[in-house]
Scaffold this motif. Structure first.
Motif: not given
Length: 252
Positions: A75-85, A89-92
């Protein structure tokens, strides 16, 4: 075709945010023979494009993992890919939300689609076969039925199929694959227009019918103008959509 109100996701309570995730993942089952990350990525991306997960919706990594019974890593990896696209938006240390529609990216998608589709379809008009014209006509007929019955999702799926098949008819399936990531913001707005701007699907259908007739008659000049107008109409309808949508949906 009925329209529905566009609610502001920034004012939705956590329970409703979880409800959006439930809707997005309804019926979703992981295939153990395929990459979990890729499957989660594709499912969430489609839900964002279709507006099931609207802009600013919170995406809880823990909730998603629980709903689909998988560890948090894919899930974390999928969200990271979506952020790249630029789909989320991921707020640490804070969380992840669905990204608003960026108007600059929407314009890029419109420009690329207009340029490539005009060039490809005009050339296709000179080589299209009777069998391809028949399939084109069958897709348009199915779109007509979807409009009559108010099936917005079905019409949008057929719209995507039609544009993809026209590239494939021209032997340019790889061009369509190249377009996919570029036109994501464009697709998000197209889904919103179909559901919230009166007459958008009917107008798109009329334009498809005109393109079919021009393709059949080898009207190259007319077809080029029609394809350009068809793609560019999304900009004209965007103003009406922005009047209905919360400000949080878009960012310039």
């Amino acid at each position: 075709m009925p329209r529905t109100a566009i609610s502001d996701p920034s004012k939705v309570d956590p329970a409703r945010a979880e409800g959006s995730l439930l809707a997005a993942l309804n019926g979703f089952k992981l295939d153990p023979t395929r990459s979990y990350t890729a499957q989660v990525h594709n499912q969430l991306r489609e839900a964002i494009v279709r507006g099931i997960l609207p802009p600013r919706t919170a995406l809880s990594e823990a909730t998603i993992s629980k709903l689909i019974d998988v560890s948090r890593t894919p899930v974390r990896e999928a969200l990271a890919q979506l952020a790249d696209e630029q789909m989320v938006l991921i707020y640490r240390q804070v969380g992840t939300i669905v990204a608003p529609v960026r108007i600059s990216l929407l314009e890029e998608g419109r420009f690329v689609r207009s340029t490539l589709e005009c060039a490809s379809h005009v050339q296709l008009a000179q080589t299209i076969t009777p069998e391809q014209l028949t399939e084109f006509g069958q897709i348009v007929e199915r779109q007509r039925n979807a409009v009559k019955s108010g099936e917005i999702d079905r019409f949008s799926e057929l719209d995507e199929l039609m544009h993809r098949r026209l590239f494939e008819f021209a032997g340019r399936e790889h061009v369509w694959a190249m377009l996919e990531p570029i036109k994501r913001q464009f697709d998000r707005v197209r889904w919103l227009l179909l559901g919230h701007v009166a007459g958008h699907a009917e107008r798109a259908l009329r334009e498809h019918e005109q393109m079919l007739a021009q393709m059949a008659s080898r009207d190259v000049a007319g077809l080029g103008a029609s394809v350009s107008s068809h793609i560019n109409h999304i900009t004209a309808h965007l103003a009406a959509l922005r009047e209905q949508a919360p400000e949080s949906y878009f960012v310039d």
